[in-house]
Design a protein around this motif. Structure first.
Motif, PDB file in Angstrom:
ATOM      1  N   ILE A  26       0.854  -1.187   0.000  1.00 36.03           N
ATOM      2  CA  ILE A  26       0.000   0.000   0.000  1.00 36.03           C
ATOM      3  C   ILE A  26       0.888   1.234   0.000  1.00 36.03           C
ATOM      4  N   ARG A  27       0.541   2.209  -0.818  1.00 33.90           N
ATOM      5  CA  ARG A  27       1.280   3.470  -0.857  1.00 33.90           C
ATOM      6  C   ARG A  27       0.620   4.464   0.094  1.00 33.90           C
ATOM      7  N   ILE A  28       1.442   5.026   0.980  1.00 35.64           N
ATOM      8  CA  ILE A  28       1.015   6.097   1.867  1.00 35.64           C
ATOM      9  C   ILE A  28       2.222   6.995   2.077  1.00 35.64           C
ATOM     10  N   GLY A  29       2.060   8.293   1.951  1.00 34.18           N
ATOM     11  CA  GLY A  29       3.202   9.187   1.911  1.00 34.18           C
ATOM     12  C   GLY A  29       3.780   9.197   0.514  1.00 34.18           C
ATOM     13  N   ILE A  30       5.107   9.186   0.413  1.00 32.37           N
ATOM     14  CA  ILE A  30       5.766   9.157  -0.901  1.00 32.37           C
ATOM     15  C   ILE A  30       5.973   7.720  -1.357  1.00 32.37           C
ATOM     16  N   LEU A  31       6.312   6.842  -0.435  1.00 33.72           N
ATOM     17  CA  LEU A  31       6.696   5.462  -0.729  1.00 33.72           C
ATOM     18  C   LEU A  31       5.614   4.480  -0.304  1.00 33.72           C
ATOM     19  N   THR A  32       5.696   3.243  -0.814  1.00 34.83           N
ATOM     20  CA  THR A  32       4.885   2.173  -0.243  1.00 34.83           C
ATOM     21  C   THR A  32       5.475   1.790   1.114  1.00 34.83           C
ATOM     22  N   ILE A  33       4.707   1.059   1.908  1.00 32.13           N
ATOM     23  CA  ILE A  33       5.214   0.628   3.218  1.00 32.13           C
ATOM     24  C   ILE A  33       6.452  -0.240   3.041  1.00 32.13           C
ATOM     25  N   ARG A  34       6.450  -1.111   2.036  1.00 33.68           N
ATOM     26  CA  ARG A  34       7.621  -1.949   1.762  1.00 33.68           C
ATOM     27  C   ARG A  34       8.837  -1.084   1.430  1.00 33.68           C
ATOM     28  N   GLU A  35       8.645  -0.106   0.556  1.00 35.26           N
ATOM     29  CA  GLU A  35       9.766   0.758   0.170  1.00 35.26           C
ATOM     30  C   GLU A  35      10.327   1.524   1.367  1.00 35.26           C
ATOM     31  N   LYS A  36       9.463   1.908   2.294  1.00 38.42           N
ATOM     32  CA  LYS A  36       9.941   2.589   3.507  1.00 38.42           C
ATOM     33  C   LYS A  36      10.856   1.670   4.311  1.00 38.42           C
ATOM     34  N   TRP A  37      10.398   0.432   4.533  1.00 41.72           N
ATOM     35  CA  TRP A  37      11.202  -0.506   5.322  1.00 41.72           C
ATOM     36  C   TRP A  37      12.526  -0.819   4.631  1.00 41.72           C
ATOM     37  N   GLU A  38      12.489  -1.010   3.333  1.00 40.52           N
ATOM     38  CA  GLU A  38      13.725  -1.302   2.617  1.00 40.52           C
ATOM     39  C   GLU A  38      14.694  -0.122   2.683  1.00 40.52           C
ATOM     40  N   HIS A  39      14.141   1.084   2.708  1.00 36.85           N
ATOM     41  CA  HIS A  39      14.997   2.282   2.806  1.00 36.85           C
ATOM     42  C   HIS A  39      15.677   2.354   4.171  1.00 36.85           C
ATOM     43  N   VAL A  40      14.918   2.132   5.244  1.00 38.56           N
ATOM     44  CA  VAL A  40      15.512   2.304   6.580  1.00 38.56           C
ATOM     45  C   VAL A  40      16.364   1.100   6.994  1.00 38.56           C
ATOM     46  N   LEU A  41      16.055  -0.088   6.462  1.00 31.17           N
ATOM     47  CA  LEU A  41      16.825  -1.279   6.818  1.00 31.17           C
ATOM     48  C   LEU A  41      18.052  -1.469   5.936  1.00 31.17           C
ATOM     49  N   GLY A  42      17.969  -0.966   4.702  1.00 32.24           N
ATOM     50  CA  GLY A  42      19.072  -1.175   3.763  1.00 32.24           C
ATOM     51  C   GLY A  42      19.066  -2.547   3.130  1.00 32.24           C
ATOM     52  N   TYR A  43      17.924  -3.252   3.180  1.00 32.88           N
ATOM     53  CA  TYR A  43      17.792  -4.598   2.611  1.00 32.88           C
ATOM     54  C   TYR A  43      16.501  -4.685   1.810  1.00 32.88           C
TER      55      TYR A  43
END
Length: 391
Positions: A26-43
């Protein structure tokens, strides 16, 4: 460490959007929730979701795994705690698992775990469809801070009226023509190769994702996200377009969410406020009734591949399923099941062979393929939602 996102307990509360994707997409904000996690985790991450979605969204298990509730948006505090999880540790918020460690093939029994309660006040979850727009202001602000940290925006072009310039970020390749960008109430993010045409008036928080377009003279209010390769025009307030969707003409969209591959005909409008100012109810797939949102302002939820003709009118609190085709005068019902064809005067079943023909043409126009996997997912949705269609 291997990170896996799971749907959690709210999947059915997020239909029709989760008919065609895991909760984390699901997209909320600029990124999807998955993209947010991948950004902060680096994986990169994989997914535990419904069986019929697993071919498109597979799960990869390794010796050491951390599973994360896909309805939870990361914060700096939560990401740090997730990274620090070790064997037989879990993070909970009240009775809901937020993240936990699991070995390959392990049967997880939380009675055997050390439970760490998440007590920070920055936890943000998408638990209902209306959370997608109502929490979008804060989600844009979080994503903006992550995506722009330590980076320099492209210069704001001459002829653009910009208020609070330090909260405006323009990615490479974006075109911004003779418009007004007001970031006094929140940041404005303009993605790679996106375009804002002349005469547009935009107030932040606002996100225009990669390759998306704002048409001439558009009026965009706070808390709005226009997803990748979407087109937006007319008047839009506090709404989210996931991606590859078009609301390109005049007409009002307010407090609404559109999935992917949707299209609004010219001069289509939705109501976002009842005439008596009463709280809005929305169709709930789980209870098969209309659920209280607690919101005074709530518009339209439209699932993937759904479309409407010119001058369509949507009442306050309308839910449209997947691959519906709506047209004609008057207001359609507040709940339109997936694969419905028609309008206020009546609905028939939109057969999958016809729906798939349209989906193929629509996706080919954007250089994308409607795959056999996509067809299988929509066939499943067609069968699963037959109970709500009258014929």
């Amino acid at each position: 460490m291997n990170y896996i996102l799971f749907d959690g307990s709210v999947r059915n509360q997020l239909l029709p959007f989760t008919f065609t994707r895991p909760v984390a997409d699901i997209r909320i904000g600029i990124l999807t929730i998955r993209e947010k996690w991948e950004h902060v985790l680096g994986y990169t991450t994989t997914t535990v979701t419904e069986d019929y979605l697993s071919e498109k969204f597979p799960m990869v298990e390794m010796e050491q795994n951390i599973l994360i509730n896909g309805s939870c948006l990361p914060s700096d505090n939560l990401a740090q705690m997730v990274k620090g999880l070790t064997e037989k540790q879990a993070i909970f918020h009240e009775d809901e698992p937020i993240a936990f460690h699991a070995l390959e093939g392990q049967e997880v029994v939380f009675d055997d775990y050390e439970i760490i309660q998440y007590t920070y006040e920055d936890l943000m979850r998408v638990e209902h469809t209306w959370d997608i727009f109502s929490k979008n202001h804060e989600a844009i602000e979080r994503d903006f801070a992550w995506l722009t940290q330590g980076r320099t925006s492209q210069p704001i072009p001459k002829g653009v009226t910009a208020i609070n310039e330090e909260h405006i970020f323009i990615e490479e390749g974006a075109q911004v023509h003779h418009c007004s960008l007001n970031a006094s109430q929140g940041p404005i993010y303009i993605g790679k190769d996106a375009e804002i045409m002349e005469g547009s008036l935009i107030r932040g928080p606002f996100a225009l994702c990669e390759g998306a377009t704002i048409k001439m003279g558009a009026k965009i209010y706070t808390g709005t996200t226009i997803g990748p390769f979407s087109k937006a025009g007319g008047e839009i307030n506090n709404s989210v377009l996931f991606g590859y969707s078009n609301k390109g003409h005049d007409g009002f969209m307010g407090n609404s969410v559109l999935g992917e591959w949707c299209n609004w005909g010219a001069d289509t409008n939705n109501s976002n406020l009842k005439n008596n100012y009463a709280p809005v109810r929305l169709w709930d797939y789980e209870t098969e009734g209309f659920a209280k949102t607690g919101l005074q302002f709530c518009g339209l939820m439209m699932g993937d591949h759904s479309k409407c003709g010119i001058n369509t009118m949507f009442n306050t609190g309308t839910v449209i399923g997947v691959s519906a085709n709506i047209y004609g005068g008057g207001f359609p019902r507040n709940f339109v099941p997936s694969f419905s064809w028609g309008g206020a005067s009546g609905m028939t079943t939109y057969k999958t062979n016809k729906a798939f023909e349209t989906a193929k043409v629509v996706m080919e126009r954007r250089g994308m393929e409607f795959t056999e996997t996509d067809a299988k997912i929509l066939e499943h949705v067609f069968e699963e939602t037959a109970q709500w269609r009258r014929n």
